[in-house]
Design a protein around this motif. Structure first.
Motif, PDB file in Angstrom:
ATOM      1  N   TYR A  87       0.817  -1.217   0.000  1.00 40.56           N
ATOM      2  CA  TYR A  87       0.000   0.000   0.000  1.00 40.56           C
ATOM      3  C   TYR A  87       0.848   1.263   0.000  1.00 40.56           C
ATOM      4  O   TYR A  87       0.466   2.292   0.570  1.00 40.56           O
ATOM      5  CB  TYR A  87      -0.947   0.023   1.215  1.00 40.56           C
ATOM      6  CG  TYR A  87      -1.669  -1.279   1.417  1.00 40.56           C
ATOM      7  CD1 TYR A  87      -2.596  -1.736   0.488  1.00 40.56           C
ATOM      8  CD2 TYR A  87      -1.409  -2.083   2.531  1.00 40.56           C
ATOM      9  CE1 TYR A  87      -3.248  -2.943   0.659  1.00 40.56           C
ATOM     10  CE2 TYR A  87      -2.063  -3.283   2.708  1.00 40.56           C
ATOM     11  CZ  TYR A  87      -2.982  -3.717   1.767  1.00 40.56           C
ATOM     12  OH  TYR A  87      -3.616  -4.905   1.930  1.00 40.56           O
TER      13      TYR A  87
ATOM     14  N   LEU B 137       4.457  -1.717   6.379  1.00 40.56           N
ATOM     15  CA  LEU B 137       3.441  -2.752   6.540  1.00 40.56           C
ATOM     16  C   LEU B 137       3.670  -3.523   7.829  1.00 40.56           C
ATOM     17  O   LEU B 137       2.712  -3.910   8.514  1.00 40.56           O
ATOM     18  CB  LEU B 137       3.464  -3.695   5.339  1.00 40.56           C
ATOM     19  CG  LEU B 137       2.363  -4.752   5.303  1.00 40.56           C
ATOM     20  CD1 LEU B 137       0.989  -4.108   5.324  1.00 40.56           C
ATOM     21  CD2 LEU B 137       2.505  -5.637   4.061  1.00 40.56           C
TER      22      LEU B 137
ATOM     23  N   ARG C 174       0.976  -3.834  10.777  1.00 41.11           N
ATOM     24  CA  ARG C 174       0.613  -5.161  11.281  1.00 41.11           C
ATOM     25  C   ARG C 174       0.800  -5.220  12.802  1.00 41.11           C
ATOM     26  O   ARG C 174      -0.064  -5.734  13.516  1.00 41.11           O
ATOM     27  CB  ARG C 174       1.489  -6.205  10.574  1.00 41.11           C
ATOM     28  CG  ARG C 174       1.450  -7.586  11.136  1.00 41.11           C
ATOM     29  CD  ARG C 174       0.268  -8.415  10.653  1.00 41.11           C
ATOM     30  NE  ARG C 174       0.575  -9.802  10.917  1.00 41.11           N
ATOM     31  CZ  ARG C 174       0.851 -10.705   9.999  1.00 41.11           C
ATOM     32  NH1 ARG C 174       0.806 -10.400   8.723  1.00 41.11           N
ATOM     33  NH2 ARG C 174       1.139 -11.945  10.339  1.00 41.11           N
TER      34      ARG C 174
ATOM     35  N   LEU D 238     -10.853  -0.044   6.723  1.00 42.19           N
ATOM     36  CA  LEU D 238     -10.300  -0.637   5.501  1.00 42.19           C
ATOM     37  C   LEU D 238      -9.781   0.453   4.572  1.00 42.19           C
ATOM     38  O   LEU D 238      -8.689   0.332   3.993  1.00 42.19           O
ATOM     39  CB  LEU D 238     -11.380  -1.467   4.801  1.00 42.19           C
ATOM     40  CG  LEU D 238     -10.913  -2.416   3.704  1.00 42.19           C
ATOM     41  CD1 LEU D 238     -10.037  -3.517   4.277  1.00 42.19           C
ATOM     42  CD2 LEU D 238     -12.117  -3.040   2.998  1.00 42.19           C
TER      43      LEU D 238
ATOM     44  N   THR E 145      -5.634   0.895   3.972  1.00 43.94           N
ATOM     45  CA  THR E 145      -5.172   0.371   2.677  1.00 43.94           C
ATOM     46  C   THR E 145      -5.299   1.356   1.534  1.00 43.94           C
ATOM     47  O   THR E 145      -4.646   1.184   0.500  1.00 43.94           O
ATOM     48  CB  THR E 145      -5.964  -0.895   2.306  1.00 43.94           C
ATOM     49  OG1 THR E 145      -7.334  -0.545   2.052  1.00 43.94           O
ATOM     50  CG2 THR E 145      -5.902  -1.921   3.422  1.00 43.94           C
TER      51      THR E 145
ATOM     52  N   ASN F  16      -6.150  -1.234  -4.071  1.00 44.05           N
ATOM     53  CA  ASN F  16      -4.839  -1.497  -3.473  1.00 44.05           C
ATOM     54  C   ASN F  16      -4.800  -2.866  -2.797  1.00 44.05           C
ATOM     55  O   ASN F  16      -3.792  -3.580  -2.857  1.00 44.05           O
ATOM     56  CB  ASN F  16      -4.502  -0.415  -2.447  1.00 44.05           C
ATOM     57  CG  ASN F  16      -4.342   0.955  -3.075  1.00 44.05           C
ATOM     58  OD1 ASN F  16      -4.055   1.065  -4.267  1.00 44.05           O
ATOM     59  ND2 ASN F  16      -4.543   2.003  -2.283  1.00 44.05           N
ATOM     60  N   VAL F  17      -5.894  -3.212  -2.128  1.00 40.66           N
ATOM     61  CA  VAL F  17      -5.959  -4.525  -1.482  1.00 40.66           C
ATOM     62  C   VAL F  17      -5.842  -5.621  -2.523  1.00 40.66           C
ATOM     63  O   VAL F  17      -5.138  -6.627  -2.335  1.00 40.66           O
ATOM     64  CB  VAL F  17      -7.265  -4.669  -0.681  1.00 40.66           C
ATOM     65  CG1 VAL F  17      -7.389  -6.079  -0.110  1.00 40.66           C
ATOM     66  CG2 VAL F  17      -7.325  -3.650   0.445  1.00 40.66           C
TER      67      VAL F  17
ATOM     68  N   HIS G  85      -2.224  -5.874  -3.716  1.00 41.59           N
ATOM     69  CA  HIS G  85      -1.342  -6.372  -2.654  1.00 41.59           C
ATOM     70  C   HIS G  85      -1.510  -7.882  -2.460  1.00 41.59           C
ATOM     71  O   HIS G  85      -0.518  -8.633  -2.445  1.00 41.59           O
ATOM     72  CB  HIS G  85      -1.649  -5.629  -1.357  1.00 41.59           C
ATOM     73  CG  HIS G  85      -0.971  -6.189  -0.152  1.00 41.59           C
ATOM     74  ND1 HIS G  85       0.347  -5.927   0.160  1.00 41.59           N
ATOM     75  CD2 HIS G  85      -1.434  -7.018   0.827  1.00 41.59           C
ATOM     76  CE1 HIS G  85       0.672  -6.554   1.267  1.00 41.59           C
ATOM     77  NE2 HIS G  85      -0.390  -7.230   1.699  1.00 41.59           N
ATOM     78  N   THR G  86      -2.734  -8.320  -2.307  1.00 44.18           N
ATOM     79  CA  THR G  86      -2.968  -9.745  -2.033  1.00 44.18           C
ATOM     80  C   THR G  86      -2.650 -10.606  -3.254  1.00 44.18           C
ATOM     81  O   THR G  86      -2.150 -11.723  -3.101  1.00 44.18           O
ATOM     82  CB  THR G  86      -4.414  -9.980  -1.597  1.00 44.18           C
ATOM     83  OG1 THR G  86      -5.308  -9.430  -2.574  1.00 44.18           O
ATOM     84  CG2 THR G  86      -4.690  -9.346  -0.250  1.00 44.18           C
TER      85      THR G  86
ATOM     86  N   TYR H  98      -5.816  -8.540   3.531  1.00 41.90           N
ATOM     87  CA  TYR H  98      -5.161  -7.252   3.300  1.00 41.90           C
ATOM     88  C   TYR H  98      -4.047  -6.982   4.294  1.00 41.90           C
ATOM     89  O   TYR H  98      -3.172  -6.160   4.043  1.00 41.90           O
ATOM     90  CB  TYR H  98      -6.194  -6.126   3.305  1.00 41.90           C
ATOM     91  CG  TYR H  98      -6.792  -5.751   4.640  1.00 41.90           C
ATOM     92  CD1 TYR H  98      -6.146  -4.846   5.499  1.00 41.90           C
ATOM     93  CD2 TYR H  98      -8.022  -6.257   5.031  1.00 41.90           C
ATOM     94  CE1 TYR H  98      -6.709  -4.483   6.705  1.00 41.90           C
ATOM     95  CE2 TYR H  98      -8.597  -5.887   6.237  1.00 41.90           C
ATOM     96  CZ  TYR H  98      -7.935  -5.003   7.075  1.00 41.90           C
ATOM     97  OH  TYR H  98      -8.506  -4.644   8.269  1.00 41.90           O
ATOM     98  N   MET H  99      -4.045  -7.704   5.445  1.00 38.48           N
ATOM     99  CA  MET H  99      -2.963  -7.502   6.411  1.00 38.48           C
ATOM    100  C   MET H  99      -1.861  -8.555   6.265  1.00 38.48           C
ATOM    101  O   MET H  99      -0.910  -8.568   7.041  1.00 38.48           O
ATOM    102  CB  MET H  99      -3.507  -7.511   7.832  1.00 38.48           C
ATOM    103  CG  MET H  99      -3.915  -8.862   8.386  1.00 38.48           C
ATOM    104  SD  MET H  99      -5.311  -9.651   7.515  1.00 38.48           S
ATOM    105  CE  MET H  99      -6.616  -8.480   7.823  1.00 38.48           C
TER     106      MET H  99
ATOM    107  N   THR I 196       1.478 -10.410   4.915  1.00 33.87           N
ATOM    108  CA  THR I 196       2.776  -9.830   4.575  1.00 33.87           C
ATOM    109  C   THR I 196       3.629 -10.829   3.800  1.00 33.87           C
ATOM    110  O   THR I 196       3.314 -12.024   3.734  1.00 33.87           O
ATOM    111  CB  THR I 196       3.541  -9.423   5.846  1.00 33.87           C
ATOM    112  OG1 THR I 196       3.807 -10.606   6.622  1.00 33.87           O
ATOM    113  CG2 THR I 196       2.735  -8.439   6.682  1.00 33.87           C
TER     114      THR I 196
END
Length: 918
Positions: free
Chosen positions: A30, A37, A41, A326, A330, A335-336, A339-340, A462-463, A465
C-alpha cells in the motif's frame, strides 16, 4: 485441474528476483513498503505475533482500531436510545454498502440477513417458481457446479416447488462462450434462476461478470432467464467482482457476508436486490419491517422487501467502522486487490518451482488460471503436498504439521464438493464409496485407498505480509526438502528390541505362575517341538480380589495394588537397550508388559503403577477428570502445554487424588463426588456429551493460579454411561456396548518399545549434530501417553494384531492411533519440538500412526480384574496377515503367539512359544 511443473529447485524464491522477472508491475504494501506494513501489522494486528494466518477465505481478521471504535459507537447508540437516530444510522450504512459496490439506491436495495447462506435461502424461498406441468416445463434453477454448498442447497427448495435444477460445469459455460451459442426456450417468459460465485471459494477462480448479462438476456445457461444470482461471500475483495459497471452486468441478486470483508461482525450478511427483480420476491411470511400495510382481521397484506423483525442494529452500525478502517489502512479495495494478488502470485510461483532431487514436484496445485491477473484469479492457492514418489500426503497430516510451525491453513473440500470432485478427479461413485468407508464432510479422513478426499487451501488478506508467504514456503521446504542424512536408518533387528523389565521390589512379590491355556480357535492338535526352556512371565498375584464391581467407585484391597510416584520421581522407564542379547531361536524375547500408566486428569501428567485394577471403562480412574476453561471447553496440551506439568496421584486407601505442580502446594481432591461439588449438566469430549461434576472452587483456584487463566476441574459423573462408537468384538453378544471415560476413542492405548526404538534410531540418524541423547527412550515413550507399554515384539507388529489376551482379560485391537501435535510436547518440560511428528510422518507412509487402541472384548468379574507389569501379552494376528515362506529349520521357534496362514496349502497355524497348533 492439476497445475504443471516449473524448473526443479529446492530453495526459497527471492521476492526481488520474482518482481524483476514479472511481466507486469507488482504492488505490495500500500505504498508503505515492507517496513511500513510491518508497523501497521504490529499496531493493528498484534495478536498475530508468532502466528501465520492463511485462512482469509474462511474469515479475515479485524483491526484493533475498528473494533475499539465500533464498541464505542455501539455503547453510545445504546445509551442514547432513539429509534429515529438508530434508523437514520442504519440507513447511512445501507448507502455505504451500496457505495462500496459502486451502485446506488436507485438500482439496488440492501436487505440485511444472518449471512450469505440466509440471503440465498431467502431468494430460493421467495422466488416465484413456476411448477412443471402437462403444458409447461416449469422454471429452471441452474447453478455452477463450482459453488458453495449454500448455493447447491437452493435446489431442494426448487424441487419442493416442482421446478427443475440443472448443474452447469464451468467448462460448459466457457465452451458456450467461445461458440457464442444461444439456447432456445419454449417457455421464455417463465421465471428462471442462474446462480454462480463471483470467486470460487475452492480455487480462487474469478468467473466473468459478463455472464450476468448473458444469462438475463437468455444467451447463457439453457433456458435460464430473468434471474441471476451472484454469491460474493468468497473473500474480502468483493468490490471488483460485484455487479458494478454496465447495466448488462448487474445481477438481480447478490449475497454476501461481512465478516469475509472485515472479520466482524459475524452472523451478519446482506442480500442486494435489483429494482427490476424486487417485484419477483413473494414472501410467504411477513414480520415487523416487511409489511407496508396489512389487516389483522382478514387476509390483506402489502409486502415490502426488507428484513423481518428487528435487525441487529448494533452490528449493522459496526459495519461503518469496518469500511472506514479498511479505507484508512489500505487506501481502497484496488490497493488490497493488487497487494494480495502479488503475495498469491509470488507464493504460487515459488511453490511450482519446488522439486525433489528426482525432479518430481513437491505440490500439485489445483487452479483454472496461471495466476497472471487479478481479474481472473483471487488470492487463493489450493494444493496437495506430494511425496517423492508422487503420492499425495493427506491434508490432515499437512495441517497438523503446519500447526507445529504456527501456520493456520484450511483443509478438506471447503463446502464445495463440485469443485473438489472436478479438480481432484473424484467421481460420483467415489464420493459414495468414501461415505461407505466412513468419510463425511468436515472429518480428517484425508485418504481413502491412497486417493485424496480433499486438499489444502491458503488465502491472503489485506494484512498479510511477505513474511507470511515466506514462512509458509519455508515450512514446505523444511518438511519436504530438508537435507537427509546419508547414513542409512538403522532398523530394530531381532534381539535388539526388548528385554524383560528389571525386577523391582513391588514385582518381586508376584509369583511366577505359568498359564495353562493358550488362545485358540477351533480344533487344535499338539505337535512336539524341542523346548527352549523359556517360560511365560508371571501372572497377577493369586491373592488379589476375586471380584470387581462395576463403576469407578469400587475400592479394591490396597495391599494388592503396587503404586509408584509420578514419572519424575520414579525409576526410569523400562526401555530396551540398543544391544540387548538375542533370545534363543532368533526371536525378540518374551512379550510382556513393561510399564503401566494411567492419566487421572485428561492431558495432565502420567501416574505410573506396577499393578492396577480394571473397571468397565478401562484402568480405574483413567481420564476420569478433565480441566476446562471458563466456558466449559475441555483443555488439552495442544492449547495448554503446561498441563503436562500437573501431576496427579491416586491414593486408593485414603480415597483421594493428590495433585502437585512446581511452585504450588499439593492439593487433595476426593475420588468421588460429594455434597460440595456442583453438578454441571453437560460438557463435551470428542463431540460426545458427558454429564460431569465441578470439583469445587478450591481446586479451580489452584489450577487457575498455575495455568494463569480461569479454569475448572470437572469429573465424569459415576452414574453416566458414555458408549464407545466401535466396541463390539468377536464373541460378544449383539447389543453389547463398551463404555468410555473421558478418553478420546478407546479404553486403552498400547505402544511397543520396539516401535519406539525404531523411531528413536531414525531421529538420531537424521540429526546432523549427532546428539545421541536428543530423544531418550524415556522421553519418547512418555510423549505417546499410552496405558500399556510392551516389549518382545518387532517394530510396529502391534498394528497386525486383531486381539490380545493378558491373563484373564481379553482385548479387541480397534486399530492404530492417529497422532496429533501432542506428541511434539516434551512431557517433562512442556516444550515443543516438531521433529518427532515430522519423522513419524516421513517413516509411516504419510500416516502419522503410532500405537494401537484396545477395548475389552468382555469382562468376567468373577475372576481377578487387574493389569500388572510383567504379565505376558498373547496376541492373535489378523486373519489377512499371510506368510508364504517357512524357515529352513524343522524346529520352528516363535517366542510370541502368531498365526501363519499359507493360502497355497489352505492351512492356518497358531505358534505359541515352541508349540504349534493347526
Amino acid at each position: 485441474m492439476a497445475d504443471g511443473a516449473a524448473q526443479p529447485g529446492a530453495e526459497l524464491l527471492a521476492f526481488e528476483r520474482f518482481r524483476e522477472a514479472s511481466a507486469q508491475p507488482l504492488a505490495y504494501g500500500y505504498g508503505h513498503g515492507q517496513r511500513g506494513l510491518r508497523e501497521l501489522r504490529a499496531r493493528e494486528f498484534g495478536r498475530l505475533a508468532g502466528t501465520v494466518y492463511l485462512d482469509h477465505a474462511g474469515a479475515t481478521l479485524f483491526p484493533r482500531a475498528s473494533s475499539g471504535a465500533s464498541l464505542a459507537t455501539s455503547w453510545k447508540t445504546f445509551t442514547n436510545i432513539s429509534s429515529k437516530l438508530t434508523q437514520d444510522t442504519v440507513e447511512q450504512v445501507r448507502y455505504r454498502v451500496l457505495a462500496h459496490f459502486r451502485t446506488s439506491p436507485e438500482d439496488y436495495s440492501v436487505i440485511f440477513t444472518a449471512g450469505s447462506t440466509a440471503a440465498l435461502k431467502l431468494v430460493a424461498e421467495a422466488f416465484p417458481w413456476a411448477p412443471r406441468g402437462p403444458e409447461s416445463s416449469g422454471s429452471l434453477f441452474c447453478y455452477l457446479t463450482d459453488s458453495h454448498t449454500s448455493v447447491v442447497g437452493m435446489r431442494t427448495v426448487a424441487a419442493a416447488r416442482n421446478a427443475t435444477s440443472i448443474p452447469v460445469r464451468p467448462e460448459d459455460m466457457r465452451s458456450a462462450e467461445k461458440r457464442g451459442a444461444a439456447a432456445s426456450d419454449p417457455d421464455c417468459q417463465l421465471p428462471h434462476l442462474f446462480c454462480y460465485p463471483a470467486q470460487s471459494n475452492f480455487s480462487g477462480t474469478r468467473y466473468p461478470l459478463s455472464w450476468v448479462g448473458e444469462v438475463t438476456s437468455g444467451r447463457r445457461c439453457p433456458r435460464a432467464r430473468t434471474g441471476a444470482v451472484v454469491r460474493a461471500a468468497g473473500r474480502g475483495l468483493l468490490r471488483e467482482h460485484l455487479p458494478a459497471g454496465p447495466v448488462a452486468h448487474q445481477a438481480d441478486f447478490v449475497s454476501l457476508s461481512f465478516y469475509k470483508i472485515f472479520g466482524f461482525p459475524t452472523g451478519l450478511g446482506a442480500l442486494l436486490v435489483h429494482r427490476r427483480a424486487a417485484p419477483l420476491l413473494r414472501k410467504t411470511y411477513f414480520g415487523g419491517g416487511t409489511a407496508a400495510a396489512y389487516l389483522a382481521g382478514e387476509d390483506f397484506y402489502i409486502p415490502r422487501p426488507f428484513e423481518d423483525g428487528t435487525i441487529p442494529f448494533l452490528d449493522v452500525i459496526a459495519l461503518k467502522h469496518g469500511f472506514d478502517a479498511l479505507e484508512r489502512l489500505t487506501g481502497g479495495m484496488e490497493n488490497v486487490q493488487q497487494h494480495t494478488f502479488t503475495l498469491a502470485q509470488y507464493t504460487y510461483t515459488a511453490l511450482r518451482s519446488l522439486r525433489y532431487p528426482s525432479g518430481a514436484p513437491v505440490v500439485r496445485i489445483y487452479s483454472d488460471s496461471a495466476f497472471c491477473s487479478p481479474e481472473v484469479q483471487g488470492p487463493v492457492i489450493n494444493f496437495n503436498v506430494l511425496d517423492a514418489n508422487g503420492c499425495v500426503v493427506g491434508y490432515s497430516q499437512v495441517e497438523k504439521m503446519a500447526s507445529l510451525f504456527n501456520i493456520q491453513v484450511r483443509t478438506g473440500c471447503f463446502c464445495n464438493t463440485g469443485a473438489c470432485q472436478r479438480h481432484l478427479g473424484i467421481s460420483d461413485e467415489m464420493v459414495k464409496k468414501h461415505l461407505q468407508a466412513g468419510h463425511v464432510c468436515g472429518d480428517d479422513v484425508d485418504l481413502v485407498d491412497g486417493q485424496p478426499t480433499g486438499s489444502v487451501r491458503i488465502s491472503f488478506g489485506y494484512m498479510s505480509t511477505l513474511e507470511d508467504a515466506q514462512a509458509f514456503l519455508k515450512f514446505i521446504i523444511a518438511t519436504r526438502l530438508r537435507p537427509q542424512s546419508s547414513q542409512p536408518v538403522p532398523q530394530a533387528a531381532p534381539g535388539e528390541a526388548g528385554t524383560a523389565p528389571a525386577e523391582t521390589e513391588a514385582q518381586s512379590t508376584v509369583p511366577a505362575t505359568v498359564p495353562t491355556t493358550v488362545p485358540t480357535t477351533g480344533h487344535i492338535t499338539v505337535s512336539t517341538v524341542p523346548a527352549t526352556g523359556h517360560r511365560p512371565n508371571p501372572s497377577p498375584r493369586e491373592d488379589t480380589p476375586t471380584a470387581c464391581r462395576a463403576g469407578n467407585g469400587w475400592p479394591p484391597a490396597v495391599g494388592a495394588v503396587h503404586l509408584h510416584p509420578p514419572l519424575e520421581a520414579t525409576r526410569p522407564l523400562q526401555a530396551p537397550p540398543e544391544k540387548a542379547a538375542a533370545a534363543p531361536g532368533g526371536g525378540l524375547g518374551p512379550h510382556v508388559i513393561t510399564n503401566l500408566f494411567l492419566y487421572p486428569i485428561k492431558s495432565c501428567a502420567a501416574f505410573e503403577v506396577t499393578q492396577w485394577p480394571v473397571g468397565h471403562q478401562g484402568l480405574l480412574y483413567d481420564r476420569s477428570w478433565m480441566v476446562v476453561n471458563h466456558n466449559g471447553i475441555c483443555l488439552s496440551q495442544k492449547q495448554e502445554p503446561r498441563l503436562c506439568l500437573v501431576q496427579p496421584r491416586i491414593d486408593l486407601q485414603q480415597r483421594i487424588m493428590v495433585i502437585r505442580a512446581k511452585g504450588m502446594e499439593p492439593i487433595e481432591v476426593p475420588l468421588e463426588e460429594n455434597g460440595e461439588w456442583a453438578q454441571i449438566c453437560q460438557s463435551k469430549v470428542c463431540a460426545d456429551r458427558v454429564n460431569t461434576y465441578d470439583c469445587g472452587e478450591k481446586i479451580s483456584s489452584w489450577l487457575s493460579r498455575f495455568l494463569g487463566h480461569p479454569c475448572h476441574l470437572i469429573k465424569q459423573s459415576s452414574d453416566f454411561q458414555r458408549n464407545a462408537k466401535k466396541s463390539r468384538g468377536k464373541g460378544q453378544p449383539a447389543g453389547a456396548q463398551a463404555t468410555l471415560s473421558l478418553v478420546n476413542e478407546a479404553q486403552y492405548l498400547l505402544i511397543n518399545t520396539s516401535s519406539v526404538l525404531e523411531l528413536q534410531q531414525q531421529l538420531h540418524a537424521s540429526d546432523e549434530n549427532g546428539r545421541e541423547e536428543l530423544f531418550p527412550m524415556r522421553d519418547l515413550i512418555s510423549r505417546f501417553r499410552a496405558n500399556i507399554i510392551t516389549s518382545g515384539a518387532s517394530a510396529f507388529e502391534e498394528e497386525k494384531w486383531e486381539e490380545i489376551s493378558i491373563g484373564s482379560l481379553h482385548f479387541q485391537v480397534l486399530g492404530p492411533c492417529h497422532r496429533c501435535q501432542m506428541i511434539c510436547i516434551d512431557q517433562q518440560t512442556g516444550q515443543r519440538n516438531q521433529d518427532v511428528f515430522q519423522k513419524l510422518s516421513e517413516s509411516r507412509e504419510r500416516k502419522v500412526n503410532f500405537g494401537v487402541y484396545l477395548m475389552h472384548l468382555s469382562l468376567d468379574f468373577s475372576s481377578p480384574c487387574f493389569l500388572s507389569v510383567g504379565s505376558q501379552v498373547l496376541p492373535v494376528l489378523k486373519e489377512n496377515v499371510e506368510c508364504h515362506d517357512l524357515p529352513a529349520s524343522e524346529n520352528i521357534r516363535m517366542l510370541s503367539p502368531k498365526i501363519l496362514f499359507f493360502p497355497q496349502l489352505k492351512l492356518k497355524f497358531l505358534f505359541y512359544n515352541d508349540l504349534y497348533f493347526y
